[in-house]
Enzyme design. Structure first.
Site, PDB file in Angstrom:
ATOM      1  N   HIS A 163      -8.088   9.901   0.824  1.00 48.60           N
ATOM      2  CA  HIS A 163      -7.071   8.948   0.349  1.00 48.60           C
ATOM      3  C   HIS A 163      -6.604   8.007   1.462  1.00 48.60           C
ATOM      4  O   HIS A 163      -5.473   7.528   1.429  1.00 48.60           O
ATOM      5  CB  HIS A 163      -5.853   9.673  -0.242  1.00 48.60           C
ATOM      6  CG  HIS A 163      -6.201  10.752  -1.215  1.00 48.60           C
ATOM      7  ND1 HIS A 163      -6.345  10.542  -2.558  1.00 48.60           N
ATOM      8  CD2 HIS A 163      -6.487  12.068  -1.017  1.00 48.60           C
ATOM      9  CE1 HIS A 163      -6.679  11.676  -3.160  1.00 48.60           C
ATOM     10  NE2 HIS A 163      -6.775  12.617  -2.244  1.00 48.60           N
ATOM     11  N   LYS A 290      -7.382 -14.397  18.252  1.00 51.31           N
ATOM     12  CA  LYS A 290      -8.190 -13.706  17.256  1.00 51.31           C
ATOM     13  C   LYS A 290      -9.584 -13.319  17.744  1.00 51.31           C
ATOM     14  O   LYS A 290     -10.230 -14.053  18.467  1.00 51.31           O
ATOM     15  CB  LYS A 290      -8.356 -14.581  16.007  1.00 51.31           C
ATOM     16  CG  LYS A 290      -7.097 -14.782  15.185  1.00 51.31           C
ATOM     17  CD  LYS A 290      -6.506 -13.484  14.637  1.00 51.31           C
ATOM     18  CE  LYS A 290      -7.304 -12.881  13.514  1.00 51.31           C
ATOM     19  NZ  LYS A 290      -7.286 -13.681  12.290  1.00 51.31           N
TER      20      LYS A 290
END
Ligand code: ARG
Length: 468
Positions: A163, A290
């Site tokens: 999960h 980035k």
């Protein structure tokens, strides 16, 4: 309108009074994409011509002219010295026309006992067989890099997830080897694709066989086919092997896409588990900080494209009456795109995996600063005699109280533990260490150091057997 050439320019011009409209020519032609099967087309035609000569359907002299002529055409195509003409529709007619222009009457005998319907099927079988082997080779190469990484990081511990919640400590090598196993199944799926592509369709004619005394076994032997289609209608209309190729490719891409998703998550600041090589990332035109995981993102994105091609061909074939219908020409563009995409993705991925830098400390911290050792706490009590259900409840309560105090299991003293059960002793400290949690999961296929080592040894042996 002056957009129509002489009707007799076509190889089938006899039946027609008008030549094909130019727009229709452009619409129905496949030469722009099926020209990539030129090698297979020539190989198949040479095998066909030799069989015709052996069966005395054409003369040995004509056969020689045909074979020499086809070899010359092959050289011309490879030298970039061949003009593909859209008016000649496809690779089959382009080559036949060039041959006849070059050697005359003998060229006109090549198509005896053959149709483009069984010819295109033959070419595509040959092409897919070859491409399947190339895909398999690339799978093995990616598997090699996966094993190397697994060995390099053999002692690195990370949280295993369910999960997307930290579940139990595992070895990073165990996680990597899961992808090895998936690729192993991919490899064997492509083995199955090969077997279904390894059936020789030529001799089916347009749909019903031929009146000439051909020898299909001879063609199959020349082209090294294991089997021959035993029904001519099936031979010209079967596209199962393409559907199988595309579905094997789709499943493979899904595996690469799942790996992509994990790498993208892992290189985010939030996870900080790995760093991709600078050479495999791009920056932003605006944001100076980035470093983007474009390659895994693209592989994830291209997965949709491959699955789309599979859906397209399934839809094309689903209501087609037997035998050949022009719809079937729609099989190739998608197929070729799938082939290119899968091969490129596999090759790129081998580099991505080889270039991974693992932030071992962050992985370990994600295990230590959490409760993924809670199952081990429960298992400890079970081994001291407590029923598992009760041990689960006790451990759950301990975790609950730790969270309230903002501490972890490793921060508890023996006295703290003993407040929950008399069964706790000094050895509890060791039992909940990440290394112990990993080492103790020694059931077959588990994450223990020993089991993962065995996986790697077996994987290496398997790889050696495939590359023989
Ligand atoms: N270009 C065709 C294809 O790719 C070859 C077979 C054409 N046969 C025909 N009867 N039109 O499927």
């Amino acid at each position: 309108m002056n957009n129509q050439s002489n009707a007799n320019d076509k190889l089938w011009g006899g039946r027609f009074e008008k030549s094909t409209d130019e727009m229709i020519n452009a619409f129905q032609a496949s030469i722009d994409f099926d020209k990539r099967m030129y090698n297979e087309d020539i190989e198949g035609s040479i095998a066909h011509a030799k069989m015709l000569a052996n069966q005395n359907i054409i003369s040995a002299d004509d056969c020689q002219k045909i074979v020499n002529g086809l070899k010359k055409i092959l050289q011309r195509i490879e030298a970039g010295d061949f003009n593909f003409d859209i008016a000649l529709e496809d690779i089959h007619m382009n080559i036949e026309k060039a041959l006849t222009d070059d050697i005359g009457e003998a060229g006109g005998r090549l198509h005896t006992a053959r149709s483009r319907n069984d010819q295109v099927a033959l070419d595509t079988h040959l092409y897919v067989r070859r491409q399947t082997e190339e895909v398999q080779k690339l799978i093995l190469e990616l598997q090699q890099t996966i094993i190397k990484s697994a060995e390099k990081y053999r002692n690195v511990i990370m949280p295993g997830y369910t999960h997307l919640q930290r579940a139990q400590p595992i070895l990073l090598a165990h996680h990597l080897m899961a992808y090895f196993s998936m690729l192993q199944r991919d490899y064997s799926r492509f083995q199955g694709v090969y077997e279904r592509a390894d059936i020789m369709p030529l001799g089916a004619g347009a749909l019903a066989g031929t009146t000439f005394p051909i020898d299909r076994q001879q063609v199959a032997d020349t082209l090294n086919f294991a089997n021959i289609y035993s029904n001519s209608l099936d031979a010209v209309s079967d596209r199962d092997y393409l559907l199988e190729f595309m579905s094997a490719a789709s499943i493979l891409m899904v595996h690469l896409s799942r790996l992509s998703e994990e790498l993208i998550l892992w290189c985010s600041r939030e996870f900080s588990f790995i760093e991709l090589d600078d050479a495999h990332c791009t920056g932003s035109s605006m944001m100076p900080q980035k470093k983007n995981p474009d390659v895994p993102e693209l592989v994830r994105g291209k997965t949709g494209r491959v699955i789309g091609h599979l859906m397209a061909l399934l839809t094309t074939v689903k209501a087609l009456p037997l035998a050949y219908n022009k719809d079937l020409q729609e099989d190739k563009e998608g197929l070729f795109d799938v082939i290119d995409t899968v091969k490129f993705s596999l090759a790129v991925y081998a580099q991505i995996v080889a270039g991974l830098k693992v932030k071992e400390d962050n992985m370990l911290r994600a295990v230590e600063e959490d409760f993924s050792n809670a199952t081990d706490l429960a298992d400890y009590l079970v081994k001291k005699g407590m029923p598992f259900r009760e041990a689960h409840a006790v451990s759950g309560k301990i975790v609950h109280d730790c969270i309230a105090k903002d501490i972890y299991l490793k921060d508890m003293s023996l006295e703290d533990f003993k407040a929950y059960s008399d069964l706790f002793a000094e050895d509890i400290k060791d039992a909940i260490k990440p290394e112990t949690c990993v080492a103790n999961r020694n059931s077959f296929g588990g994450t223990s150091y020993h089991q993962v080592e065995m996986q790697i040894v077996a994987a290496r042996e398997w790889l050696n057997r495939q590359s023989k």
